[in-house]
Design a protein around this motif. Structure first.
Motif, PDB file in Angstrom:
ATOM      1  N   UNK A  71       0.819  -1.209   0.000  1.00 41.21           N
ATOM      2  CA  UNK A  71       0.000   0.000   0.000  1.00 41.21           C
ATOM      3  C   UNK A  71       0.857   1.266   0.000  1.00 41.21           C
ATOM      4  N   UNK A  72       2.095   1.162   0.488  1.00 44.04           N
ATOM      5  CA  UNK A  72       3.024   2.284   0.521  1.00 44.04           C
ATOM      6  C   UNK A  72       4.308   1.878  -0.210  1.00 44.04           C
ATOM      7  N   UNK A  73       4.240   1.742  -1.543  1.00 42.00           N
ATOM      8  CA  UNK A  73       5.361   1.173  -2.303  1.00 42.00           C
ATOM      9  C   UNK A  73       6.571   2.086  -2.378  1.00 42.00           C
ATOM     10  N   UNK A  74       7.738   1.451  -2.445  1.00 44.56           N
ATOM     11  CA  UNK A  74       8.980   2.174  -2.693  1.00 44.56           C
ATOM     12  C   UNK A  74       9.143   2.432  -4.187  1.00 44.56           C
ATOM     13  N   UNK A  75       8.600   1.532  -5.009  1.00 44.95           N
ATOM     14  CA  UNK A  75       8.662   1.690  -6.456  1.00 44.95           C
ATOM     15  C   UNK A  75       7.466   0.958  -7.064  1.00 44.95           C
ATOM     16  N   UNK A  76       7.132   1.236  -8.322  1.00 42.51           N
ATOM     17  CA  UNK A  76       5.998   0.561  -8.957  1.00 42.51           C
ATOM     18  C   UNK A  76       6.217  -0.954  -8.993  1.00 42.51           C
ATOM     19  N   UNK A  77       5.188  -1.702  -8.664  1.00 42.74           N
ATOM     20  CA  UNK A  77       5.289  -3.153  -8.664  1.00 42.74           C
ATOM     21  C   UNK A  77       5.777  -3.742  -7.353  1.00 42.74           C
ATOM     22  N   UNK A  78       5.985  -2.923  -6.334  1.00 38.44           N
ATOM     23  CA  UNK A  78       6.429  -3.389  -5.018  1.00 38.44           C
ATOM     24  C   UNK A  78       5.338  -4.256  -4.401  1.00 38.44           C
ATOM     25  N   UNK A  79       5.627  -5.542  -4.249  1.00 33.89           N
ATOM     26  CA  UNK A  79       4.665  -6.480  -3.681  1.00 33.89           C
ATOM     27  C   UNK A  79       5.203  -7.086  -2.392  1.00 33.89           C
ATOM     28  N   UNK A  80       4.296  -7.710  -1.665  1.00 41.41           N
ATOM     29  CA  UNK A  80       4.624  -8.408  -0.428  1.00 41.41           C
ATOM     30  C   UNK A  80       4.119  -9.840  -0.540  1.00 41.41           C
ATOM     31  N   UNK A  81       4.869 -10.779  -0.006  1.00 38.07           N
ATOM     32  CA  UNK A  81       4.414 -12.156   0.112  1.00 38.07           C
ATOM     33  C   UNK A  81       4.163 -12.390   1.592  1.00 38.07           C
ATOM     34  N   UNK A 135       4.728  -3.310  10.098  1.00 33.83           N
ATOM     35  CA  UNK A 135       3.756  -4.149  10.807  1.00 33.83           C
ATOM     36  C   UNK A 135       4.520  -5.391  11.233  1.00 33.83           C
ATOM     37  N   UNK A 136       5.054  -5.345  12.444  1.00 30.24           N
ATOM     38  CA  UNK A 136       5.935  -6.401  12.927  1.00 30.24           C
ATOM     39  C   UNK A 136       5.186  -7.670  13.311  1.00 30.24           C
ATOM     40  N   UNK A 137       3.902  -7.568  13.594  1.00 28.36           N
ATOM     41  CA  UNK A 137       3.148  -8.714  14.094  1.00 28.36           C
ATOM     42  C   UNK A 137       2.810  -9.738  13.017  1.00 28.36           C
ATOM     43  N   UNK A 138       2.913  -9.362  11.733  1.00 22.74           N
ATOM     44  CA  UNK A 138       2.585 -10.297  10.653  1.00 22.74           C
ATOM     45  C   UNK A 138       3.719 -10.274   9.637  1.00 22.74           C
ATOM     46  N   UNK A 139       4.434 -11.368   9.569  1.00 23.96           N
ATOM     47  CA  UNK A 139       5.567 -11.525   8.668  1.00 23.96           C
ATOM     48  C   UNK A 139       5.180 -11.200   7.227  1.00 23.96           C
ATOM     49  N   UNK A 140       6.055 -10.511   6.530  1.00 20.69           N
ATOM     50  CA  UNK A 140       5.853 -10.243   5.105  1.00 20.69           C
ATOM     51  C   UNK A 140       7.192 -10.031   4.424  1.00 20.69           C
ATOM     52  N   UNK A 141       7.325 -10.621   3.238  1.00 20.96           N
ATOM     53  CA  UNK A 141       8.536 -10.531   2.425  1.00 20.96           C
ATOM     54  C   UNK A 141       8.339  -9.431   1.387  1.00 20.96           C
ATOM     55  N   UNK A 142       9.231  -8.456   1.358  1.00 26.35           N
ATOM     56  CA  UNK A 142       9.176  -7.385   0.359  1.00 26.35           C
ATOM     57  C   UNK A 142       9.865  -7.833  -0.921  1.00 26.35           C
ATOM     58  N   UNK A 143       9.251  -7.523  -2.053  1.00 24.29           N
ATOM     59  CA  UNK A 143       9.862  -7.713  -3.364  1.00 24.29           C
ATOM     60  C   UNK A 143       9.755  -6.354  -4.056  1.00 24.29           C
ATOM     61  N   UNK A 144      10.886  -5.670  -4.149  1.00 23.58           N
ATOM     62  CA  UNK A 144      10.909  -4.297  -4.655  1.00 23.58           C
ATOM     63  C   UNK A 144      11.683  -4.253  -5.971  1.00 23.58           C
ATOM     64  N   UNK A 145      10.975  -4.057  -7.092  1.00 22.67           N
ATOM     65  CA  UNK A 145      11.700  -3.915  -8.358  1.00 22.67           C
ATOM     66  C   UNK A 145      12.489  -2.606  -8.381  1.00 22.67           C
ATOM     67  N   UNK A 146      13.659  -2.654  -9.000  1.00 21.42           N
ATOM     68  CA  UNK A 146      14.535  -1.474  -9.043  1.00 21.42           C
ATOM     69  C   UNK A 146      15.033  -1.229 -10.462  1.00 21.42           C
ATOM     70  N   UNK A 147      15.185   0.034 -10.779  1.00 21.43           N
ATOM     71  CA  UNK A 147      15.721   0.485 -12.059  1.00 21.43           C
ATOM     72  C   UNK A 147      16.825   1.485 -11.770  1.00 21.43           C
ATOM     73  N   UNK A 148      17.798   1.608 -12.655  1.00 20.41           N
ATOM     74  CA  UNK A 148      18.854   2.600 -12.493  1.00 20.41           C
ATOM     75  C   UNK A 148      18.265   4.000 -12.381  1.00 20.41           C
TER      76      UNK A 148
END
Length: 180
Positions: A71-81, A135-148
């Motif tokens: 909901x608060x992405x660092x870049x477009x396409x930033x997802x959480x698992x 949100x420390x109470x619920x584990x989540x893996x960040x996947x943040x796409x990056x471009x130069x």
């Protein structure tokens, strides 16, 4: 929100150093945890998968975990698992949850590559509030796409992120490409 204040090191007490200070007192709200979920009932990672995919920003669902737009992405396409189960610590995941979080992370990277061709990724889990978990109470893996050159000065001086794509549009593109 007060404007940031930049302070010249020569104005500080003690021996000056080479750093200027950018004071950001608005961050104290985040540090003190105001507005954070109190439990499973208001945990966004517990409530999101109970909604339909578009409303919950869910990209894909597995048996033990799912992929959701940040909901608060660092870049477009930033997802959480996220595992469906409300669990805080990586070492408390079951073998099946661990496997599926890893598999969904790999699949999310493949899909994001097909959809938006990033130059790289940041992957990570922040374990505990002191480690940066929003949100420390619920584990989540960040996947943040990056471009130069994808980050600039706006987050630092203007508390603003320039994101060229709406969350709903990004979710739809990734969901459509998930099984392609």
């Amino acid at each position: 929100m007060p404007d940031p204040v930049v302070q010249d090191p020569a104005e500080l007490a003690g021996a000056p150093d080479a750093f200027q200070r950018l004071w950001t007192p608005h961050r104290m709200v985040y540090i003190h945890g105001e507005g954070k979920p109190k439990g499973e009932a208001d945990c966004p990672f517990c409530t999101s998968p109970r909604k339909d995919d578009a409303d919950g920003l869910v990209v894909a669902r597995g048996e033990h975990a799912y992929v959701v737009m940040n909901l608060f992405p660092y870049s477009p396409g930033h997802v959480l698992v996220c595992p469906y189960r409300h669990v805080a610590d990586y070492t408390d995941l079951t073998v099946e949850e661990t496997r599926e979080v890893a598999e969904l992370t790999q699949q999310a990277m493949r899909v994001i590559r097909r959809v938006s061709n990033p130059a790289g990724f940041n992957l990570g889990m922040n374990q505990g509030a002191v480690a940066g978990a929003g949100i420390a109470a619920h584990l989540h893996q960040h996947i943040v796409p990056r471009w130069g050159g994808d980050m600039n000065f706006l987050p630092v001086i203007a508390q603003t992120r320039a994101l060229p794509q709406l969350l709903g549009d990004a979710r739809q593109q990734l969901a459509d490409a998930w099984h392609a």
